[in-house]
Design a protein around this motif. Structure first.
Motif, PDB file in Angstrom:
ATOM      1  N   ALA A 788       0.854  -1.191   0.000  1.00  0.00           N
ATOM      2  CA  ALA A 788       0.000   0.000   0.000  1.00  0.00           C
ATOM      3  C   ALA A 788       0.889   1.241   0.000  1.00  0.00           C
ATOM      4  O   ALA A 788       1.944   1.247   0.633  1.00  0.00           O
ATOM      5  CB  ALA A 788      -0.910  -0.011   1.220  1.00  0.00           C
ATOM      6  N   GLY A 789       0.465   2.270  -0.716  1.00  0.00           N
ATOM      7  CA  GLY A 789       1.240   3.504  -0.757  1.00  0.00           C
ATOM      8  C   GLY A 789       2.185   3.576  -1.938  1.00  0.00           C
ATOM      9  O   GLY A 789       2.751   4.637  -2.209  1.00  0.00           O
ATOM     10  N   SER A 790       2.366   2.492  -2.649  1.00  0.00           N
ATOM     11  CA  SER A 790       3.253   2.559  -3.821  1.00  0.00           C
ATOM     12  C   SER A 790       2.483   3.125  -5.020  1.00  0.00           C
ATOM     13  O   SER A 790       1.261   3.223  -5.010  1.00  0.00           O
ATOM     14  CB  SER A 790       3.849   1.197  -4.126  1.00  0.00           C
ATOM     15  OG  SER A 790       2.843   0.230  -4.180  1.00  0.00           O
ATOM     16  N   LEU A 791       3.243   3.495  -6.039  1.00  0.00           N
ATOM     17  CA  LEU A 791       2.653   4.170  -7.194  1.00  0.00           C
ATOM     18  C   LEU A 791       2.330   3.197  -8.312  1.00  0.00           C
ATOM     19  O   LEU A 791       3.035   2.200  -8.507  1.00  0.00           O
ATOM     20  CB  LEU A 791       3.632   5.228  -7.728  1.00  0.00           C
ATOM     21  CG  LEU A 791       4.133   6.250  -6.718  1.00  0.00           C
ATOM     22  CD1 LEU A 791       5.171   7.167  -7.366  1.00  0.00           C
ATOM     23  CD2 LEU A 791       2.955   7.058  -6.168  1.00  0.00           C
ATOM     24  N   LEU A 792       1.272   3.503  -9.039  1.00  0.00           N
ATOM     25  CA  LEU A 792       0.961   2.739 -10.254  1.00  0.00           C
ATOM     26  C   LEU A 792       1.396   3.576 -11.457  1.00  0.00           C
ATOM     27  O   LEU A 792       0.951   4.712 -11.622  1.00  0.00           O
ATOM     28  CB  LEU A 792      -0.532   2.426 -10.326  1.00  0.00           C
ATOM     29  CG  LEU A 792      -1.016   1.389  -9.298  1.00  0.00           C
ATOM     30  CD1 LEU A 792      -2.533   1.296  -9.310  1.00  0.00           C
ATOM     31  CD2 LEU A 792      -0.396   0.016  -9.588  1.00  0.00           C
ATOM     32  N   VAL A 793       2.269   3.006 -12.246  1.00  0.00           N
ATOM     33  CA  VAL A 793       2.845   3.724 -13.380  1.00  0.00           C
ATOM     34  C   VAL A 793       2.426   3.025 -14.670  1.00  0.00           C
ATOM     35  O   VAL A 793       2.620   1.812 -14.816  1.00  0.00           O
ATOM     36  CB  VAL A 793       4.389   3.746 -13.278  1.00  0.00           C
ATOM     37  CG1 VAL A 793       5.007   4.304 -14.551  1.00  0.00           C
ATOM     38  CG2 VAL A 793       4.831   4.551 -12.067  1.00  0.00           C
ATOM     39  N   LEU A 794       1.824   3.781 -15.574  1.00  0.00           N
ATOM     40  CA  LEU A 794       1.439   3.209 -16.861  1.00  0.00           C
ATOM     41  C   LEU A 794       2.493   3.601 -17.898  1.00  0.00           C
ATOM     42  O   LEU A 794       2.715   4.789 -18.148  1.00  0.00           O
ATOM     43  CB  LEU A 794       0.051   3.714 -17.271  1.00  0.00           C
ATOM     44  CG  LEU A 794      -0.475   3.210 -18.626  1.00  0.00           C
ATOM     45  CD1 LEU A 794      -0.483   1.685 -18.689  1.00  0.00           C
ATOM     46  CD2 LEU A 794      -1.882   3.732 -18.878  1.00  0.00           C
ATOM     47  N   VAL A 795       3.124   2.582 -18.469  1.00  0.00           N
ATOM     48  CA  VAL A 795       4.153   2.811 -19.483  1.00  0.00           C
ATOM     49  C   VAL A 795       3.515   2.653 -20.861  1.00  0.00           C
ATOM     50  O   VAL A 795       2.801   1.686 -21.106  1.00  0.00           O
ATOM     51  CB  VAL A 795       5.302   1.786 -19.312  1.00  0.00           C
ATOM     52  CG1 VAL A 795       6.379   2.014 -20.365  1.00  0.00           C
ATOM     53  CG2 VAL A 795       5.888   1.863 -17.915  1.00  0.00           C
ATOM     54  N   GLY A 796       3.770   3.591 -21.768  1.00  0.00           N
ATOM     55  CA  GLY A 796       3.265   3.486 -23.134  1.00  0.00           C
ATOM     56  C   GLY A 796       2.061   4.379 -23.368  1.00  0.00           C
ATOM     57  O   GLY A 796       1.506   4.969 -22.442  1.00  0.00           O
ATOM     58  N   MET A 797       1.684   4.484 -24.636  1.00  0.00           N
ATOM     59  CA  MET A 797       0.617   5.384 -25.049  1.00  0.00           C
ATOM     60  C   MET A 797      -0.691   4.625 -25.234  1.00  0.00           C
ATOM     61  O   MET A 797      -0.718   3.545 -25.810  1.00  0.00           O
ATOM     62  CB  MET A 797       0.963   6.052 -26.390  1.00  0.00           C
ATOM     63  CG  MET A 797       2.161   6.980 -26.346  1.00  0.00           C
ATOM     64  SD  MET A 797       1.872   8.395 -25.276  1.00  0.00           S
ATOM     65  CE  MET A 797       0.743   9.340 -26.303  1.00  0.00           C
ATOM     66  N   THR A 798      -1.775   5.239 -24.779  1.00  0.00           N
ATOM     67  CA  THR A 798      -3.105   4.665 -24.948  1.00  0.00           C
ATOM     68  C   THR A 798      -3.789   5.358 -26.125  1.00  0.00           C
ATOM     69  O   THR A 798      -3.804   6.585 -26.203  1.00  0.00           O
ATOM     70  CB  THR A 798      -3.915   4.840 -23.653  1.00  0.00           C
ATOM     71  OG1 THR A 798      -3.203   4.195 -22.608  1.00  0.00           O
ATOM     72  CG2 THR A 798      -5.308   4.245 -23.785  1.00  0.00           C
TER      73      THR A 798
END
Lengths: 966, 266
Positions: A788-798
């Motif tokens: 909990a508390g960590s970041l969600l990172v989305l790599v790439g283009m949608t």
């Protein structure tokens, strides 16, 4: 022949799981009135055994003294089978069907100093309740048996063993061709199930005209097997006229060219052996093969899938000078399991029964072999209803020094493993024909039933012989049986075979049947004379039957005799090189598809639940748990992950050399629906998905090899072939760019089903399997959220790419904007994410595929039993998209990573110029929340998500009750 | 102290022999493979070993019932010899199919010191094979090498693992008198009969048994698939919280303790 019948059943005070399972299966057919079902395990022992011995044997061996009782029915006596209010159904193997247990019974008889008389098995079920007898019989045929290999008896037991076979027809049977015109030749081919076309038949006719004689039946069968689509890949290796170009040898100028151009130094042996061989470390190599077993599985799912697994294991075992199989992978494509019965075309098996059958088949072959099934996927589409796809793959390990093989003139031809029966005759040619309503009846000879322990013994024997360097070449008996195995090994040499020495399961086989039978569990070795005695000794020690069938010569002729009479004398050059090159026309016409005009969704919660419970997205735990994925103790990344081991993994991670951390990452990619919009997109996305799955688990994109497995419709139709060519060219372009060589591949064409005047064609599919070699399995990753508390990172283009998506599918739409792969961006993303994982920047990594970002977030939360908050406005998009489009777009080259806040700078350094955005965080409260800025779009508890995700394929009703909402 | 010799039995269908061999090597033992045919041909060789290991797999395809055909093969010529081996200080480990074989042979639980089938390992209540990690709690038992009070995570992978005694009295005696060595436990550490923590429905949650003199151990779940740190299902969590991986996985204790006892006994 009459026999003793012994029924073994659990005493009434004990549980009877087999009976309970049968009851569930009968009730599921809609049968009414059933109150209770108890199972009997039935055994047949030849009538000549004295009764005292029958009873002693039943007591000591057949019956479990702690919980069972048994009943003996004397030979010839009508058994008292049904108590009042009870009926019985007996499931009995048909004549000629392999009964693996029979050998063990005979062995135990001998161990008890009793005569090892003929033995057999059956099953029976006592059904209590007010049940209509005919309905019971029908239900039992459907739910408890398979008509193709089993008979169902009502209120009776088998009287004894199935009838003795007729005497063998040992005649040579010349088949005159000279007088036939092309249509006559075509008819001959069709009637004989040879699957050769007119041009091929003419070449054969001319060849024998020059020789001044007619071919024998065995010669014609040998040519048909060797020249079959299954063995020679005539379409893919043929020439194709496409868009004003002539493509010479499609396979060579596309797939093979990529590998040769890339010329990667880790490729040891490609496209020449049973499996592609790739360097693992300084000493050893790994080899990999994937193939299909579609036709047999369509008719007999259990036997078809099982023998598919057995076959690909033998492929690996027969690679180089013998490789040790270390892992299996299986991918199925089926119609949706909730297909309404009235939508099922006649002659097809319902997809739910198919699914249960193929899973049981893989389970009951792979597990006893002691080879873990570590990876797989299942895909659902209505068009697989007549042609289910069953892909089976295997990986092996072997010393690199033993990667090459060459039989020598004078070597003995040694067959070892199983005996030859009539099972599987015409499998290779059958697989080249279209299935139709009557296929089940006319092709049942092509069905094979596996006997994994016989294969295990053959494997143990081969690997000991390999360790002692006792043979010069090896291959498996697969399609075409001895004819293909010996024929292939003899290429460039010559061989003389004495078939009369081949051990048979039963008498009555004609020589040509022995020669082409595809009976399972057989390997062929080429053994130098000086080492022959030792090979036979090792086989004896391993309880593996081995027989010398002849020897290799140097005259380039394949001579097959049966007790002195010559049945075939073929020029090997003609056999292997005489096949005329096929020229086919291909044209690509884009399908007419359009983008739906869906209204915006203010609240996406319902749509999210629908996507998570789509068959393509939902949990496959029911399947995975039935496979042994731990045996051999190499597992370092399992098919399920997370704190309760119920989250989906992207790929398998193996450390195959015990004690070493060097490893393999195994993954796959496939999305048949994209093919309906654009086969090129389907092909690219399959490769990108396989690579993403690998990289998300720690695979190294720069040390990865791939395999291509085609399943296609009827490629005689130029449009269908055009789709294949287009897909192939797109796949090759991307593979070249990703620098991933193809090391092996296979194709299954003509996947069409004819039901009356309707033809159902599968969407063209390429399964891409990826295998990566890595230095250290402790630098790999799983998909479950960890902190909990960590970041969600989305790599790439949608992007606006919802065509073919699961979201559209849940709205009964297909769409047109199918995901495409940007090959430059794609490679950068793979390399960047790999660096980040290897540098231990990430806590979790998941690829985005079916269901897009939304499914990935939910799956990571389910695995970690943590929540997630995602702001869709933060997602990097290529154009303006609505929140639900951001959630469900299936754009490629994207990953979702979990990152500790203090590692963000490290992540940036590793990703270099790859676009990424922090889109949310992991929360302690187990709720998944999607918002767009300040506006909430969807909110669900992890428990609710879990139920939706697990329920669709919870076929034992144990996952949701036990695992969901705990 | 010399390295104890371990006989790792091979037989048609036994398929966990390599990992069992490696685990014993890692624990400091000296294992060798001996095929059942070799052992039957020269049964006295058993006496030159300190430990007999019957690995998991599907001996003879588990035809008729699991372990039955191999047990029958061993019974006549090896049964009494193995009993003597145990009485004279040998140690025996049966894992999964090996456990099934030892039960059919009558070597476990062997409450009266004679070879008789007192319990069975029969079909899971689910009626099918299942592979899943389970949590075990080791009991205060007669077993001379398995420490008590440990919570261990091992993978279970079997279709016939439901341990049923001839009667309820015996089932209870096995627990009360220290024959039950390990129990399936739930998330609260309590012995359980409920799926999925108990994967097969064994009454009282028995996952392993020992014999009267505590020198034989049979377990359904696999220590031979959980002895390396990377075997464990959530080793990445461990790596994150500890900063590094431990030396062993949870299964290693069995091999280490067996070798320790064999060495101590000289």
């Amino acid at each position: 022949m009459q026999a003793w019948r012994i029924d073994v059943l659990a005493r009434p005070e004990h549980h009877d799981p087999m009976g309970s399972a049968a009851m569930r299966a009968l009730l599921a057919t809609g049968l009414e009135g059933v109150q209770d079902v108890r199972a009997r395990r039935g055994y047949l022992l030849a009538a000549e055994l004295p009764e005292a011995q029958v009873r002693a044997f039943a007591r000591a061996v057949l019956c479990d003294p702690v919980i069972d009782q048994f009943v003996v029915h004397a030979p010839g006596a009508a058994p008292q089978v049904a108590a009042k209010g009870t009926q019985m159904v007996a499931i009995v193997p048909r004549a000629g069907v392999t009964d693996p247990v029979a050998h063990s019974i005979q062995k135990s008889l001998a161990d008890m100093q009793m005569p090892a008389v003929q033995a057999g098995t059956y099953r029976a079920f006592d059904v209590r309740g007010n049940v209509d007898p005919q309905r019971l019989l029908q239900a039992a045929k459907k739910a408890l048996a398979n008509d193709v290999v089993q008979d169902v008896l009502l209120n009776a037991l088998p009287a004894g063993f199935a009838g003795a076979s007729a005497a063998a027809d040992l005649a040579v049977h010349p088949i005159p061709l000279a007088h036939l015109d092309t249509s006559g030749l075509e008819r001959l081919s069709k009637d004989g199930g040879l699957a050769l076309d007119g041009a091929e038949m003419v070449v054969i006719q001319q060849h024998f005209q020059k020789l001044g004689r007619a071919p024998t039946r065995m010669e014609l069968e040998t040519l048909a097997q060797t020249w079959s689509e299954h063995c020679k890949h005539k379409t893919l290796t043929g020439n194709v006229r496409f868009e004003g170009r002539l493509i010479e040898n499609l396979l060579k100028s596309t797939i093979v060219r990529v590998t040769h151009t890339l010329n990667r130094d880790f490729c040891v042996s490609v496209f020449v052996d049973n499996a592609g061989i790739v360097k693992f470390d300084d000493v050893d190599s790994v080899c990999i093969k994937v193939e299909t077993h579609n036709r047999p599985s369509a008719i007999e799912p259990f036997g078809g899938a099982g023998t598919g697994v057995g076959g690909v294991i033998r492929d690996v075992l027969g690679t180089g000078l013998g490789a040790r199989p270390i892992a299996s992978t299986d991918v199925f494509c089926l119609a949706p399991p909730n297909l309404k019965p009235e939508q099922l075309p006649p002659g097809c098996i319902h997809p739910l029964a198919l699914l249960k059958g193929v899973v049981a088949g893989v389970r009951d072959y792979g597990n006893p072999m002691g080879i873990p099934t570590v990876n797989g996927s299942v895909h659902f589409d209505e068009n697989f209803v007549g042609n289910p796809l069953v892909y089976v793959g295997n990986i092996g390990i072997l010393p690199t020094a033993r990667a090459m093989k060459q039989a020598m003139a004078g070597d003995a031809i040694v067959a070892l493993g199983g005996r030859t029966g009539r099972d599987g005759i015409h499998g290779a040619t059958f697989s080249s024909l279209e299935l139709h309503t009557e296929s089940e009846k006319v092709s049942s000879g092509a069905v094979q039933i596996g006997d994994p322990i016989t294969e295990r013994k053959a494997m143990d024997a081969v690997l000991r012989c390999a360790d002692e360097d006792l043979f010069s070449s090896i291959t498996d008996c697969g399609a075409g049986g001895f004819s293909s195995a010996v024929g292939e090994m003899a290429e460039g040499l010559g061989a003389v075979v004495e078939l009369g020495d081949a051990p048979l399961k039963y008498q009555g086989l004609a020589p040509w049947e022995v020669w082409i039978s595809e009976a399972q569990e057989r390997m062929v070795l080429s053994v130098p004379k000086a080492k022959l005695a030792r090979v036979l000794e090792v086989c004896r020690e391993e309880a593996c039957e081995a027989t010398v069938l002849g020897y290799f010569t140097a005259d380039n002729r394949l001579v097959v005799r049966y007790r002195g009479t010559t049945h075939a004398d073929l020029d090997l050059h003609f056999l292997h090189k005489g096949l005329p090159v096929r020229v086919r026309d291909a044209v690509f016409l884009p399908p007419s598809v359009s983008e739906p005009n869906l209204p915006p969704e203010p609240n996406v919660t319902g749509a999210l639940l629908a996507v998570m419970s789509d068959y393509g997205v939902c949990s496959k735990e029911w399947i995975i748990r039935q496979y042994d994925h731990e045996v051999q103790a190499a597992s370092a990344g399992k098919p399920l992950c997370g704190v309760r081991e119920d989250g989906p993994s992207n790929a398998a991670v193996l450390a195959p050399k015990l004690g070493s951390r060097r490893g393999i990452v195994l993954s796959n990619g496939l999305n048949p629906r994209y093919s309906k919009i654009d086969p090129a997109a389907m092909a690219e996305c399959a490769l990108d998905e396989a690579m993403r799955n690998s990289v998300a688990s720690g695979g190294d994109p720069d040390y990865t090899v791939i395999l291509d497995n085609y399943c296609w419709g009827n490629t005689r139709d130029p449009q269908v072939l055009g789709e294949l060519v287009r897909a192939t060219e797109a796949l090759c372009e991307l593979a070249m760019h990703y620098r991933t060589p193809f090391v092996s591949g296979k194709d299954s064409l003509h996947n069409e089903f004819r039901a009356g005047d309707r033809t159902i064609r599968i969407p063209g599919c390429i399964l891409v399997t990826a295998m990566s070699v890595i230095a250290d399995v402790t630098r790999t990753m799983t998909s479950d959220c960890k902190r909990a508390g960590s970041l969600l990172v989305l790599v790439g283009m949608t992007k606006d790419e919802l065509g073919g998506s699961v979201y559209y599918k849940t709205k009964a739409q297909l769409g047109s904007k199918v995901p495409r792969v940007d090959k430059n961006a794609g490679r950068d993303v793979l390399l960047g994410v790999h660096r980040a994982i290897a540098a231990r920047c990430t806590l979790a990594a998941h690829d985005l595929s079916e269901g897009g970002l939304a499914a990935a977030v939910c799956e990571m939360a389910i695995g970690g039993k943590l929540g997630a908050k995602v702001d869709l406005a933060k997602v990097l998009t290529a154009c303006t998209l609505r929140p639900e489009q951001v959630m469900f777009s299936e754009s490629q080259s994207r990953f979702l990573l979990e990152i500790p806040p203090d590692r963000l700078a490290d992540l940036r350094a590793n990703l270099q110029h790859v676009p990424f955005a922090v889109v949310g965080e992991v929360t302690k409260e187990p709720t998944v929340l999607f918002a767009h800025g300040s506006q909430e779009v969807a909110r669900l508890s992890v428990a609710e998500l879990e139920v939706a995700w697990k329920r669709p394929l919870d076929l034992d009703q144990t996952l949701v009750a036990a695992g969901g909402g705990r | 102290m010399s390295s104890p010799k371990v006989l790792v039995l091979r037989a048609p269908g036994i398929n966990c022999e390599r990992e069992t061999h490696h685990a014993f090597t890692r624990a400091g033992g000296t294992p060798s493979f001996v095929h059942i045919q070799q052992l039957l041909a020269a049964p006295t060789q058993l006496d030159s070993f300190r430990i007999l290991a019957v690995p998991g797999g599907f001996s003879y395809g588990d035809d008729i019932s699991s372990g039955r055909v191999l047990a029958q093969e061993m019974k006549a010529q090896l049964g009494c010899r193995i009993l003597q081996f145990v009485e004279r200080g040998g140690l025996v480990l049966g894992i999964c199919n090996g456990f099934q074989v030892l039960v059919r042979l009558g070597l476990l639980p062997c409450t009266r010191g004679t070879l008789a089938e007192e319990v069975t390992l029969t079909h899971n209540l689910s009626n099918h094979y299942e592979c899943r990690w389970v949590t075990l709690k080791t009991q205060k038992s007669r077993c001379v090498f398995l420490p008590s009070g440990l919570l261990l995570r091992w993978p279970a992978a079997h279709g016939e693992g439901r341990l049923v005694a001839r009667d309820a009295t015996l089932q209870k005696l096995l627990l009360d008198e220290g024959f039950a060595t390990a129990l399936y436990v739930d998330e609260n550490g309590q012995a359980t009969e409920r799926y999925p923590h108990n994967p097969n429905g064994t009454p009282l949650g028995f996952a392993g048994l020992t014999n009267r003199n505590g020198r034989v151990l049979g377990v359904m779940p696999h220590p031979d698939r959980s002895y390396l740190p990377t075997h464990m299902p959530n080793w990445r969590h461990t790596q994150l919280s500890r900063g590094s991986l431990p030396d062993d996985g949870d299964g290693m204790v069995v091999f280490r303790e067996m070798i320790k006892v064999a060495k101590a006994e000289g």
